[in-house]
Design a protein around this motif. Structure first.
Motif, short mmCIF file in Angstrom:
data_model
loop_
_atom_site.label_atom_id
_atom_site.label_comp_id
_atom_site.label_asym_id
_atom_site.label_seq_id
_atom_site.Cartn_x
_atom_site.Cartn_y
_atom_site.Cartn_z
N PHE A 156 -48.11 -32.89 -26.64
CA PHE A 156 -48.49 -31.89 -25.65
C PHE A 156 -49.64 -31.02 -26.15
CE2 PHE A 156 -44.13 -32.60 -23.88
CZ PHE A 156 -44.55 -33.02 -22.63
N GLU A 157 -49.67 -30.75 -27.45
CA GLU A 157 -50.78 -29.98 -27.99
C GLU A 157 -52.10 -30.74 -27.83
OE1 GLU A 157 -51.21 -26.87 -29.43
OE2 GLU A 157 -49.24 -26.49 -28.56
N LYS A 158 -52.04 -32.05 -28.02
CA LYS A 158 -53.24 -32.86 -27.83
C LYS A 158 -53.65 -32.89 -26.37
CE LYS A 158 -52.84 -35.84 -31.88
NZ LYS A 158 -52.79 -37.22 -32.38
N ALA A 159 -52.66 -32.93 -25.48
CA ALA A 159 -52.98 -32.87 -24.06
C ALA A 159 -53.65 -31.55 -23.71
CB ALA A 159 -51.70 -33.05 -23.23
N MET A 160 -53.13 -30.45 -24.29
CA MET A 160 -53.75 -29.15 -24.05
C MET A 160 -55.18 -29.12 -24.61
SD MET A 160 -51.45 -27.41 -22.40
CE MET A 160 -50.92 -28.99 -21.70
N GLU A 161 -55.36 -29.75 -25.75
CA GLU A 161 -56.70 -29.78 -26.36
C GLU A 161 -57.68 -30.52 -25.46
OE1 GLU A 161 -58.42 -30.71 -30.76
OE2 GLU A 161 -57.31 -32.35 -29.80
N ARG A 162 -57.24 -31.64 -24.89
CA ARG A 162 -58.13 -32.41 -24.02
C ARG A 162 -58.43 -31.63 -22.73
NH1 ARG A 162 -58.13 -34.25 -28.22
NH2 ARG A 162 -58.20 -36.44 -28.87
N ILE A 163 -57.45 -30.89 -22.24
CA ILE A 163 -57.70 -30.07 -21.06
C ILE A 163 -58.72 -28.99 -21.38
CG2 ILE A 163 -56.66 -28.41 -19.47
CD1 ILE A 163 -54.09 -30.08 -19.58
N ARG A 164 -58.60 -28.39 -22.57
CA ARG A 164 -59.58 -27.38 -22.98
C ARG A 164 -60.97 -28.00 -23.07
NH1 ARG A 164 -55.34 -25.89 -26.55
NH2 ARG A 164 -56.31 -27.04 -28.26
N ASP A 165 -61.02 -29.20 -23.65
CA ASP A 165 -62.31 -29.88 -23.78
C ASP A 165 -62.94 -30.16 -22.41
OD1 ASP A 165 -62.15 -29.87 -26.51
OD2 ASP A 165 -61.42 -31.94 -26.68
#
Length: 303
Positions: A156-165
């Motif tokens: 989920f943290e990686k998903a949040m990171e991709r959303i931020r990107d």
């Protein structure tokens, strides 16, 4: 997440000053990030402050602040492989990269989808789990509860990171992505899983943890292929989630005519796998961090 109102702007300013001591420079201090916690508590900034402080304490206690840089558990990556979405040259989520595990565990798909939000087009991540085939009983029997939670927190943290990107390059007044759509496939969920107390408790812990630490990140969830026994599990899941989250979950049975069209309203057919009525090609497996390979599995559990 929709644009904030004038009243919410005032609440954000007050909220930021109350919790500024724990906020790191950058995203933590952004309006969109802070608004998630405010909306989760219906504008009550006292409750929002308590919620965010508890969440930040949780992150520090379990070392989740640095989870994006931690090594991936190779056993769980084999059982629960995933490949996060990439970015195109404009910083938007790229076309979907998907992972499919053996029948033993689960499948995750993260893809690009264009939806209408406040009359603006916005790319939003879509996460799909073959949750009905998760063998949580085996996880608890082998004492891997902590590793399992860490693995999916990292996901989920990686998903949040991709959303931020995906928001990079957008102006402050433009729509900012903060949410994703989930497809939870409950095919295969059995009575044996339902009556396993420890496995159910782990499921409840995951649901509660997500709702407590990633508030207002779920846009919509499709629970599909739910068996006849599912209402009993859902009755246990609902109390550990906020009413807002539960309201975003749509539950469907095994009749695909009931849910396929609704999913396609958000996700184009060429980005959906065939089992969801799409035409997407073969799925790739993420065998290691930062790598995408084709992996042939036999369903055997690695020792």
């Amino acid at each position: 997440m929709s644009f904030h109102s004038d009243q919410e702007k005032q609440l954000i300013t007050k909220f930021r000053s109350r919790v500024f001591d724990i906020l790191k420079p950058g995203e933590d201090r952004s309006d969109q990030f802070l608004l998630r916690w405010i909306r989760a508590q219906d504008g009550n900034i006292e409750k929002a402050e308590l919620m965010i402080r508890k969440s930040f304490d949780w992150r520090r206690e379990y070392g989740f602040d640095d989870i994006l840089y931690q090594a991936i558990d190779p056993v769980l990556m084999h059982l629960c492989p995933y490949s996060m979405l990439g970015l195109d040259t404009l910083g938007h989520p790229g076309k979907w990269h998907a992972t499919q595990s053996s029948d033993y565990f689960s499948k995750l798909i993260v893809m690009r989808v264009v939806q209408n939000a406040d009359e603006l087009l916005s790319e939003v991540a879509v996460v799909s789990f073959s949750i009905g085939r998760w063998d949580l009983a085996r996880i608890v029997n082998e004492g891997r509860e902590v590793e399992f939670v860490t693995h999916y927190t990292q996901l989920f943290e990686k998903a949040m990171e991709r959303i931020r990107d995906s928001n990079k390059g957008r102006k402050p007044w433009e729509f900012q992505n903060t949410q994703f759509t989930a497809i939870a496939d409950w095919a295969g969920y059995s009575y044996q899983q339902l009556v396993n107390f420890k496995a159910v408790q782990l499921m409840l812990k995951l649901a509660s943890s997500f709702d407590s630490h990633y508030p207002e990140t779920l846009y919509k969830a499709f629970y599909i292929n739910c068996p006849a026994i599912f209402p009993r599990l859902f009755a246990m899941l609902k109390p550990v989630m906020r009413d807002k989250t539960v309201a975003r979950i749509k539950v469907y049975g095994t009749n695909r005519q009931e849910w396929e069209g609704k999913i396609k309203r958000l996700v184009h057919s060429n980005q959906l796998p065939p089992e969801y009525g799409g035409t997407a090609g073969p799925v790739s497996l993420s065998a290691a961090q930062g790598q995408t390979t084709t992996l042939t599995t036999t369903g055997a559990y690695p020792q």
